[in-house]
Each structure stands twice: as C-alpha cells, then as structure tokens.
Design a protein around this motif. Structure first.
Motif, PDB file in Angstrom:
ATOM      1  N   VAL A 104       0.845  -1.196   0.000  1.00 37.89           N
ATOM      2  CA  VAL A 104       0.000   0.000   0.000  1.00 37.89           C
ATOM      3  C   VAL A 104       0.885   1.252   0.000  1.00 37.89           C
ATOM      4  CG1 VAL A 104      -1.755   1.295   1.257  1.00 37.89           C
ATOM      5  CG2 VAL A 104      -1.850  -1.207   1.190  1.00 37.89           C
ATOM      6  N   PHE A 105       0.541   2.215  -0.840  1.00 38.54           N
ATOM      7  CA  PHE A 105       1.275   3.477  -0.872  1.00 38.54           C
ATOM      8  C   PHE A 105       0.311   4.583  -1.287  1.00 38.54           C
ATOM      9  CE2 PHE A 105       1.493   1.928  -5.208  1.00 38.54           C
ATOM     10  CZ  PHE A 105       1.281   3.069  -5.974  1.00 38.54           C
ATOM     11  N   THR A 106       0.688   5.796  -0.994  1.00 38.79           N
ATOM     12  CA  THR A 106      -0.062   6.965  -1.455  1.00 38.79           C
ATOM     13  C   THR A 106       0.896   7.865  -2.225  1.00 38.79           C
ATOM     14  OG1 THR A 106       0.368   8.154   0.622  1.00 38.79           O
ATOM     15  CG2 THR A 106      -1.682   6.894   0.479  1.00 38.79           C
ATOM     16  N   ILE A 107       0.326   8.740  -3.007  1.00 34.87           N
ATOM     17  CA  ILE A 107       1.121   9.700  -3.768  1.00 34.87           C
ATOM     18  C   ILE A 107       0.985  11.063  -3.088  1.00 34.87           C
ATOM     19  CG2 ILE A 107       1.472  10.777  -6.020  1.00 34.87           C
ATOM     20  CD1 ILE A 107       0.127   8.313  -7.256  1.00 34.87           C
ATOM     21  N   LYS A 108       2.092  11.653  -2.720  1.00 34.62           N
ATOM     22  CA  LYS A 108       2.083  12.912  -1.977  1.00 34.62           C
ATOM     23  C   LYS A 108       1.551  14.055  -2.850  1.00 34.62           C
ATOM     24  CE  LYS A 108       6.099  11.629   0.844  1.00 34.62           C
ATOM     25  NZ  LYS A 108       7.482  11.996   1.222  1.00 34.62           N
ATOM     26  N   ASP A 109       1.175  15.138  -2.182  1.00 33.57           N
ATOM     27  CA  ASP A 109       0.731  16.322  -2.906  1.00 33.57           C
ATOM     28  C   ASP A 109       1.879  16.849  -3.767  1.00 33.57           C
ATOM     29  OD1 ASP A 109      -1.618  16.028  -1.578  1.00 33.57           O
ATOM     30  OD2 ASP A 109      -1.362  17.759  -0.259  1.00 33.57           O
ATOM     31  N   PRO A 110       1.599  17.235  -5.002  1.00 35.92           N
ATOM     32  CA  PRO A 110       2.678  17.691  -5.895  1.00 35.92           C
ATOM     33  C   PRO A 110       3.261  19.031  -5.474  1.00 35.92           C
ATOM     34  CG  PRO A 110       0.530  17.966  -6.927  1.00 35.92           C
ATOM     35  CD  PRO A 110       0.284  17.223  -5.649  1.00 35.92           C
ATOM     36  N   VAL A 111       4.521  19.226  -5.813  1.00 32.42           N
ATOM     37  CA  VAL A 111       5.221  20.487  -5.543  1.00 32.42           C
ATOM     38  C   VAL A 111       5.781  21.023  -6.856  1.00 32.42           C
ATOM     39  CG1 VAL A 111       5.799  19.947  -3.150  1.00 32.42           C
ATOM     40  CG2 VAL A 111       7.351  19.222  -4.972  1.00 32.42           C
ATOM     41  N   THR A 145       8.644   3.444   0.047  1.00 33.50           N
ATOM     42  CA  THR A 145       9.244   2.646  -1.012  1.00 33.50           C
ATOM     43  C   THR A 145       8.355   1.436  -1.291  1.00 33.50           C
ATOM     44  OG1 THR A 145      10.561   1.408   0.600  1.00 33.50           O
ATOM     45  CG2 THR A 145      11.589   3.339  -0.404  1.00 33.50           C
ATOM     46  N   VAL A 146       8.321   1.012  -2.525  1.00 33.72           N
ATOM     47  CA  VAL A 146       7.527  -0.142  -2.933  1.00 33.72           C
ATOM     48  C   VAL A 146       8.475  -1.180  -3.530  1.00 33.72           C
ATOM     49  CG1 VAL A 146       5.661  -0.972  -4.409  1.00 33.72           C
ATOM     50  CG2 VAL A 146       5.521   1.306  -3.363  1.00 33.72           C
ATOM     51  N   ASN A 147       8.588  -2.303  -2.851  1.00 34.60           N
ATOM     52  CA  ASN A 147       9.530  -3.348  -3.273  1.00 34.60           C
ATOM     53  C   ASN A 147      10.945  -2.786  -3.431  1.00 34.60           C
ATOM     54  OD1 ASN A 147       7.368  -5.082  -3.299  1.00 34.60           O
ATOM     55  ND2 ASN A 147       7.071  -5.019  -5.514  1.00 34.60           N
ATOM     56  N   GLY A 148      11.287  -1.889  -2.493  1.00 32.25           N
ATOM     57  CA  GLY A 148      12.631  -1.320  -2.492  1.00 32.25           C
ATOM     58  C   GLY A 148      12.860  -0.204  -3.494  1.00 32.25           C
ATOM     59  N   ARG A 149      11.814   0.258  -4.152  1.00 36.92           N
ATOM     60  CA  ARG A 149      11.961   1.303  -5.169  1.00 36.92           C
ATOM     61  C   ARG A 149      11.179   2.552  -4.803  1.00 36.92           C
ATOM     62  NH1 ARG A 149      10.446  -1.210 -10.867  1.00 36.92           N
ATOM     63  NH2 ARG A 149      10.924   0.922 -11.522  1.00 36.92           N
ATOM     64  N   ASN A 150      11.758   3.707  -5.171  1.00 37.07           N
ATOM     65  CA  ASN A 150      11.058   4.973  -5.083  1.00 37.07           C
ATOM     66  C   ASN A 150      10.657   5.395  -6.491  1.00 37.07           C
ATOM     67  OD1 ASN A 150      11.307   5.569  -2.248  1.00 37.07           O
ATOM     68  ND2 ASN A 150      13.492   5.844  -2.607  1.00 37.07           N
ATOM     69  N   ALA A 151       9.710   6.285  -6.580  1.00 36.83           N
ATOM     70  CA  ALA A 151       9.284   6.778  -7.885  1.00 36.83           C
ATOM     71  C   ALA A 151       8.807   8.213  -7.760  1.00 36.83           C
ATOM     72  CB  ALA A 151       8.174   5.906  -8.462  1.00 36.83           C
ATOM     73  N   THR A 152       8.946   8.950  -8.843  1.00 37.20           N
ATOM     74  CA  THR A 152       8.479  10.328  -8.902  1.00 37.20           C
ATOM     75  C   THR A 152       7.465  10.475 -10.020  1.00 37.20           C
ATOM     76  OG1 THR A 152      10.532  11.271  -8.027  1.00 37.20           O
ATOM     77  CG2 THR A 152       9.144  12.731  -9.322  1.00 37.20           C
ATOM     78  N   VAL A 153       6.317  11.046  -9.696  1.00 39.57           N
ATOM     79  CA  VAL A 153       5.272  11.340 -10.678  1.00 39.57           C
ATOM     80  C   VAL A 153       5.505  12.758 -11.189  1.00 39.57           C
ATOM     81  CG1 VAL A 153       2.804  11.734 -10.996  1.00 39.57           C
ATOM     82  CG2 VAL A 153       3.590   9.790  -9.629  1.00 39.57           C
ATOM     83  N   MET A 154       5.495  12.920 -12.502  1.00 38.56           N
ATOM     84  CA  MET A 154       5.723  14.229 -13.103  1.00 38.56           C
ATOM     85  C   MET A 154       4.463  14.660 -13.844  1.00 38.56           C
ATOM     86  SD  MET A 154       9.642  13.665 -14.425  1.00 38.56           S
ATOM     87  CE  MET A 154      10.030  15.407 -14.242  1.00 38.56           C
ATOM     88  N   LEU A 155       3.968  15.840 -13.513  1.00 46.66           N
ATOM     89  CA  LEU A 155       2.770  16.390 -14.149  1.00 46.66           C
ATOM     90  C   LEU A 155       3.160  17.553 -15.055  1.00 46.66           C
ATOM     91  CD1 LEU A 155       0.294  16.566 -11.111  1.00 46.66           C
ATOM     92  CD2 LEU A 155       0.582  14.688 -12.747  1.00 46.66           C
ATOM     93  N   ALA A 156       2.557  17.602 -16.228  1.00 45.89           N
ATOM     94  CA  ALA A 156       2.786  18.704 -17.161  1.00 45.89           C
ATOM     95  C   ALA A 156       1.495  19.495 -17.311  1.00 45.89           C
ATOM     96  CB  ALA A 156       3.234  18.158 -18.520  1.00 45.89           C
ATOM     97  N   PRO A 157       1.596  20.806 -17.588  1.00 46.14           N
ATOM     98  CA  PRO A 157       0.378  21.610 -17.761  1.00 46.14           C
ATOM     99  C   PRO A 157      -0.379  21.195 -19.004  1.00 46.14           C
ATOM    100  CG  PRO A 157       2.337  22.885 -18.316  1.00 46.14           C
ATOM    101  CD  PRO A 157       2.827  21.612 -17.718  1.00 46.14           C
ATOM    102  N   THR A 158      -1.690  21.130 -18.885  1.00 48.69           N
ATOM    103  CA  THR A 158      -2.560  20.781 -20.006  1.00 48.69           C
ATOM    104  C   THR A 158      -2.989  22.055 -20.731  1.00 48.69           C
ATOM    105  OG1 THR A 158      -3.398  18.848 -18.821  1.00 48.69           O
ATOM    106  CG2 THR A 158      -4.725  19.653 -20.662  1.00 48.69           C
ATOM    107  N   GLN A 159      -2.973  22.006 -22.042  1.00 49.50           N
ATOM    108  CA  GLN A 159      -3.390  23.166 -22.820  1.00 49.50           C
ATOM    109  C   GLN A 159      -4.827  23.533 -22.478  1.00 49.50           C
ATOM    110  OE1 GLN A 159      -2.981  22.653 -27.031  1.00 49.50           O
ATOM    111  NE2 GLN A 159      -3.358  24.802 -27.510  1.00 49.50           N
ATOM    112  N   GLY A 160      -5.032  24.771 -22.106  1.00 53.91           N
ATOM    113  CA  GLY A 160      -6.360  25.229 -21.710  1.00 53.91           C
ATOM    114  C   GLY A 160      -6.593  25.185 -20.214  1.00 53.91           C
TER     115      GLY A 160
END
Length: 294
Positions: A104-111, A145-160
């Motif tokens: 189980v994991f959650t994704i933190k608020d983006p910065v 960490t999930v199975n020993g791994r970290n990950a970063t979610v990257m968000l890009a601005p959507t047109q409009g």
C-alpha cells in the motif's frame, strides 16, 4: 457599644463591586481569547492552496486519480532495465489490476518544479527572480518505497488549463529537492547538470554536489553572477541550436518537443534515468540518451 451595621453594609457593597468586576474581567478575557484563538472545539482550517501554482486543485485531483495510480503501479511492477543502450524500449504489461499484490502506498501532494528560463540563459532578461525562474512541471513522490523502489510522478500543464501525467520516473530526488522551498525561498533546477539550487532574494545557494560544482565550489553567488555562469554554459545550446537539434537534454529549454504532445499521449520527460511512457495506449519503458556538459 459601637454600631457596626454601617461597616458591614459597606463591606458587602465593596464585595459585590469586586465580584461584578471579576465577572466583567473574566468575560472580557474569554471574549478576547475567542477572537485570538477561536472556539475551543472549532475544526482546524484547511491549508490554503499554493498561490504560485495555477490550477493546483486539478493537480491534486490528478495525483489521486485511479488512472495515475495504475500507471505508477505498472511502472513499479516492471524491472528497471540494466542495459544503458540508447533508446531502449520495454513493453509494460497492461494488466487489469496493476496495483494488486503491491504494498500500500499513497502519492504525496505535488510540488513545483522550477527551471531557469531561456531568456535568463541568453542574457536577454534582467537577473530578477521573476525573469530567471519559471514553473515548468509539478513533481510528486510516493509515501513509501515499494519493493525497495522509489518513484516520482511528473505532471505537465494541459493546454487550456489543468495538469496531466507526463511521466513516472525512478527515484525521488526531484521531489525531495523541490519540496525544500520555504517561506521567502525558491528552489529551482539546472537540469543539464542535475543541479538543484535555492534562491533567497537574489542570492543563489547550492543544494547538491552538482550545484556546488556549477558554482565553482562557492557557498553562494548573486543571481547576476549565476546568470553569467549559465550563459557561458548554455547560450550556444538554446532551442534551435545545433546542440538542441541533436536531442540532448538540458537546462536551457522550458519545453522540449516531447512535452508538446497531446495529453492523451504520455511521453518521456526530459532528464536522465528511467521513466514510464504511454504512446498509443501501449505502456513502454524507455531510457533516453543524456549528454553532460563538461
């Protein structure tokens, strides 16, 4: 025998006045405390949304969405390629329940992920924070960490307006450094050397070894002096240059061609490492060539 009835009456009146005064003081103090600290059982106010990030609620909705979480799970279920060959692509199985069986994991608020601007690098704008630094993406790391791994979610601005998933990258250094911004300070990156800096008014301070090397070992420099450094490093590598046409990643462009794709097509974000890409509905894992300026 002395008559003491008058004295007793006077004492009673004094006691009554004192009692009323105590009540008034107590009520006044209670009213003052209510104004200062609010009702004792009032619910705490929610944290305000960051004023410097547009459509931040849309970003929060994105990182909490099922689709984004499934994309992260698919990324975590796929082994990181060990071969560093350029352009390597691995298909990621599109399972029905990609998060099933994972911790189980959650994704933190983006910065905010801020970068130096092309105008600042070219020297065509003044060395001012509003001209030198620009918000390009949002990043968010996992709660654990999930199975020993970290990950970063990257968000890009959507047109409009709004934000969409651009990539899922192995590791969490981007989100870790980006979250170091505080009151009166701004954190930004120089992607070409993977350098992270803190801007305090008009003073640039390094946050990692790459940034310290980028400042020539100095503990801090003025924003004006930093502009001279990056101009010397990248002025001939701006969009449209021969260096840019070869597809090298760097800290001189706000958006590369990959980032101009429609939101329905997720492509690899700029930078080194491994990232998740979604093209035409098929998940793939790519490695991208990266050049380091020396």
């Amino acid at each position: 025998m002395r008559d003491t009835s008058g004295t007793r009456t006077s004492n009673k009146r004094a006691a009554s006045r004192s009692s009323r005064l105590s009540i008034v003081i107590a009520l006044s103090a209670s009213a003052l405390l209510s104004v200062v600290v609010g009702p004792a059982h009032a619910a705490p106010a929610k944290d305000p949304l960051p004023a410097d990030i547009p459509d931040y609620q849309a970003a929060l909705n994105a990182v909490k969405s099922t689709d984004l979480r499934n994309a992260v799970c698919r990324f975590l279920r796929t082994p990181v390629p060990t071969d560093s060959a350029s352009g390597q692509v691995e298909t990621i199985p599109d399972t029905a329940e990609p998060c099933q069986g994972l911790p189980v994991f959650t994704i933190k608020d983006p910065v905010a992920l801020n970068e130096i601007t092309p105008g600042f690098v070219a020297g065509t704008v003044q060395p001012l924070p509003t001209e030198a630094i620009k918000l390009t993406q949002l990043v968010s790391s996992l709660s654990t960490t999930v199975n020993g791994r970290n990950a970063t979610v990257m968000l890009a601005p959507t047109q409009g307006g709004g934000w969409h998933l651009a990539a899922v990258r192995d590791g969490d250094s981007d989100a870790t450094y980006a979250s170091k911004a505080g009151l009166g300070t701004l954190v930004f990156t120089e992607p070409q050397i993977r350098g992270w800096y803190q801007l305090r008014l008009t003073t640039v301070e390094p946050l990692n070894d790459q940034a310290r090397q980028g400042l020539g070992g100095k503990a801090s420099v003025s924003l004006s002096d930093y502009q001279k450094l990056v101009k010397a490093r990248y002025a001939d590598k701006l969009p449209g240059s021969q260096y840019d046409s070869k597809g090298y990643s760097g800290g001189y462009s706000l958006q590369r061609k990959e980032d101009d794709a429609p939101s329905s097509t997720l492509l690899l974000a700029s930078g080194s490492g491994t990232a998740l890409a979604l093209a035409g509905g098929a998940f793939v894992l790519r490695r991208r060539r990266r050049a380091t300026t020396r």
